[in-house]
Design a protein around this motif. Sequence first.
Motif, PDB file in Angstrom:
ATOM      1  N   ALA A   1       4.774   7.186   7.184  1.00  7.76           N
ATOM      2  CA  ALA A   1       3.498   7.809   6.831  1.00  7.76           C
ATOM      3  C   ALA A   1       2.527   7.755   8.004  1.00  7.76           C
ATOM      4  O   ALA A   1       2.453   6.758   8.724  1.00  7.76           O
ATOM      5  CB  ALA A   1       2.893   7.115   5.621  1.00  7.76           C
ATOM      6  N   LYS A   2       1.780   8.845   8.199  1.00  7.39           N
ATOM      7  CA  LYS A   2       0.810   8.891   9.293  1.00  7.39           C
ATOM      8  C   LYS A   2      -0.549   8.353   8.878  1.00  7.39           C
ATOM      9  O   LYS A   2      -1.338   7.930   9.714  1.00  7.39           O
ATOM     10  CB  LYS A   2       0.674  10.334   9.795  1.00  7.39           C
ATOM     11  CG  LYS A   2       1.916  10.870  10.497  1.00  7.39           C
ATOM     12  CD  LYS A   2       1.681  12.284  11.008  1.00  7.39           C
ATOM     13  CE  LYS A   2       2.863  12.778  11.840  1.00  7.39           C
ATOM     14  NZ  LYS A   2       4.106  12.851  11.056  1.00  7.39           N
TER      15      LYS A   2
ATOM     16  N   ASN B   1       9.676   3.412  -1.648  1.00  7.20           N
ATOM     17  CA  ASN B   1      10.107   3.838  -2.969  1.00  7.20           C
ATOM     18  C   ASN B   1      10.587   2.657  -3.808  1.00  7.20           C
ATOM     19  O   ASN B   1      10.294   2.561  -5.010  1.00  7.20           O
ATOM     20  CB  ASN B   1      11.205   4.889  -2.835  1.00  7.20           C
ATOM     21  CG  ASN B   1      11.533   5.555  -4.149  1.00  7.20           C
ATOM     22  OD1 ASN B   1      12.411   5.110  -4.873  1.00  7.20           O
ATOM     23  ND2 ASN B   1      10.825   6.628  -4.458  1.00  7.20           N
ATOM     24  N   SER B   2      11.313   1.729  -3.179  1.00  2.00           N
ATOM     25  CA  SER B   2      11.784   0.546  -3.915  1.00  2.00           C
ATOM     26  C   SER B   2      10.621  -0.309  -4.383  1.00  2.00           C
ATOM     27  O   SER B   2      10.667  -0.916  -5.463  1.00  2.00           O
ATOM     28  CB  SER B   2      12.733  -0.283  -3.043  1.00  2.00           C
ATOM     29  OG  SER B   2      12.063  -0.893  -1.960  1.00  2.00           O
ATOM     30  N   LYS B   3       9.550  -0.339  -3.595  1.00  2.70           N
ATOM     31  CA  LYS B   3       8.363  -1.096  -3.998  1.00  2.70           C
ATOM     32  C   LYS B   3       7.614  -0.378  -5.127  1.00  2.70           C
ATOM     33  O   LYS B   3       7.025  -1.020  -5.998  1.00  2.70           O
ATOM     34  CB  LYS B   3       7.447  -1.316  -2.792  1.00  2.70           C
ATOM     35  CG  LYS B   3       7.900  -2.446  -1.880  1.00  2.70           C
ATOM     36  CD  LYS B   3       7.836  -3.782  -2.593  1.00  2.70           C
ATOM     37  CE  LYS B   3       7.869  -4.944  -1.654  1.00  2.70           C
ATOM     38  NZ  LYS B   3       7.669  -6.241  -2.326  1.00  2.70           N
ATOM     39  N   SER B   4       7.642   0.959  -5.111  1.00  3.80           N
ATOM     40  CA  SER B   4       7.089   1.716  -6.243  1.00  3.80           C
ATOM     41  C   SER B   4       7.844   1.349  -7.510  1.00  3.80           C
ATOM     42  O   SER B   4       7.249   1.122  -8.575  1.00  3.80           O
ATOM     43  CB  SER B   4       7.203   3.221  -5.995  1.00  3.80           C
ATOM     44  OG  SER B   4       6.558   3.622  -4.817  1.00  3.80           O
ATOM     45  N   CYS B   5       9.167   1.300  -7.405  1.00  2.73           N
ATOM     46  CA  CYS B   5      10.003   0.928  -8.555  1.00  2.73           C
ATOM     47  C   CYS B   5       9.688  -0.486  -9.027  1.00  2.73           C
ATOM     48  O   CYS B   5       9.604  -0.750 -10.236  1.00  2.73           O
ATOM     49  CB  CYS B   5      11.478   1.032  -8.193  1.00  2.73           C
ATOM     50  SG  CYS B   5      12.061   2.698  -7.826  1.00  2.73           S
TER      51      CYS B   5
ATOM     52  N   ASP C   1       0.821  -1.210   0.000  1.00  2.00           N
ATOM     53  CA  ASP C   1       0.000   0.000   0.000  1.00  2.00           C
ATOM     54  C   ASP C   1       0.858   1.264   0.000  1.00  2.00           C
ATOM     55  O   ASP C   1       0.374   2.351  -0.283  1.00  2.00           O
ATOM     56  CB  ASP C   1      -0.935   0.019   1.218  1.00  2.00           C
ATOM     57  CG  ASP C   1      -0.201  -0.108   2.551  1.00  2.00           C
ATOM     58  OD1 ASP C   1       1.030  -0.321   2.542  1.00  2.00           O
ATOM     59  OD2 ASP C   1      -0.850  -0.014   3.606  1.00  2.00           O
ATOM     60  N   LYS C   2       2.138   1.116   0.287  1.00  3.03           N
ATOM     61  CA  LYS C   2       3.030   2.273   0.424  1.00  3.03           C
ATOM     62  C   LYS C   2       3.649   2.715  -0.903  1.00  3.03           C
ATOM     63  O   LYS C   2       4.522   3.586  -0.925  1.00  3.03           O
ATOM     64  CB  LYS C   2       4.120   1.968   1.447  1.00  3.03           C
ATOM     65  CG  LYS C   2       3.573   1.678   2.842  1.00  3.03           C
ATOM     66  CD  LYS C   2       4.663   1.233   3.798  1.00  3.03           C
ATOM     67  CE  LYS C   2       4.078   0.888   5.165  1.00  3.03           C
ATOM     68  NZ  LYS C   2       3.167  -0.273   5.130  1.00  3.03           N
ATOM     69  N   VAL C   3       3.221   2.128  -2.027  1.00  2.00           N
ATOM     70  CA  VAL C   3       3.794   2.511  -3.323  1.00  2.00           C
ATOM     71  C   VAL C   3       3.327   3.887  -3.785  1.00  2.00           C
ATOM     72  O   VAL C   3       3.978   4.525  -4.608  1.00  2.00           O
ATOM     73  CB  VAL C   3       3.455   1.482  -4.436  1.00  2.00           C
ATOM     74  CG1 VAL C   3       4.063   0.134  -4.127  1.00  2.00           C
ATOM     75  CG2 VAL C   3       1.939   1.370  -4.632  1.00  2.00           C
TER      76      VAL C   3
END
Length: 356
Positions: A297-298, A161-165, A135-137
């Motif tokens: 992230a909050k 960020n690495s998971k977004s990539c 969920d953090k992408v």
Amino acid sequence: MGKMNLSFYQNKKVFITGHTGFKGSWLCRTLIIAGADVTGYALKPETKPALFELLALKKDMKSVIGDIRDYNTLLKSLKSAKPEIIFHLAAQPLVRESYKQPVYTYETNVLGTVKLLEACRHISSARSIVNVTTDKVYENKEDDRAFKEDEKLCGYDPYSNSKSCSDIVTYSYRNSFFCEKDSPALSTARSGNVIGGGDFAADRIIPDCVRAAQKKNPVIIRNPKSTRPYQHVLDCLSGYLLLVRKQYHDRKLQGSYNFGPEKSDVVNNETLVTMFCYSWGNGLTCMIKSDNGPHEAKFLKLDITKAKKVLGWKPRLNVNKAVKLTVEWSREYLTGGDIVNCMDRQIKGYFKDRHC
């Protein structure tokens, strides 16, 4: 319990990267019960104890200890297994650890994905592949809304960020190399914060709760108002399993999917820990104590409309039930009970009359 509705997976050859982790162990056990021919590829478990070892899973599957960054060993393992189905879970999965080891995090989460998908190009048996991200992408502006699959991918910290990539790499491989009619279907699954019995990771809220209960100490809450889409591991895995089956039969369904809880079950850390303490009993309490850790992230929430409409998936367990199942398994473990039987009972109870 009745017959489990996972008949699609019976006798299917399934390859799972990251099988020795928490989520991977639950997935392996579910597929073993379903009658699948399972091969796993991962590093040795990083925690002591480790769920994979407690369940003695390697006696019921083929377990290959290898690094996702080692292309030659990975390719050799895939060619030997001849899988139709591939779940990619191997990752450095912790936000705080990613601040300590950013290069390793990117190598594992980004190049690991590249090497897996590159290897899959040479596996003629492959039909359905799912890369599990997070969920953090998404680019998170903390504006109290749920993310949809078509929004900008730009995680903040090295893990996110690495998971977004990794997600973007998957998009490129799907369009560049898996674009023919006979190519395997390739999707990404973005899930929320997963809880359940057998998670022994550091710096995760439910394992911290269990450790505190074991020592009869108050549970320390670092970020009480941080809100997350917490869900039980079985709800999460049911989404992956359904996605794999649906795109196996219709590759037009491939893409990116969010798997998370209903809006009413998105809670903050303080609420989650309070639920855990109440369910645990025995006078377990909690206290708020910030440790001035790095940025996290909050607020995170996933919009699961697409998974509901396109796949016919929906979460079955509310957050309270998810906590109760976690407490049930954890109590069984801490009292020396039969954790395999407890886990099997939870899996069979969940998938009874549910098609995945």
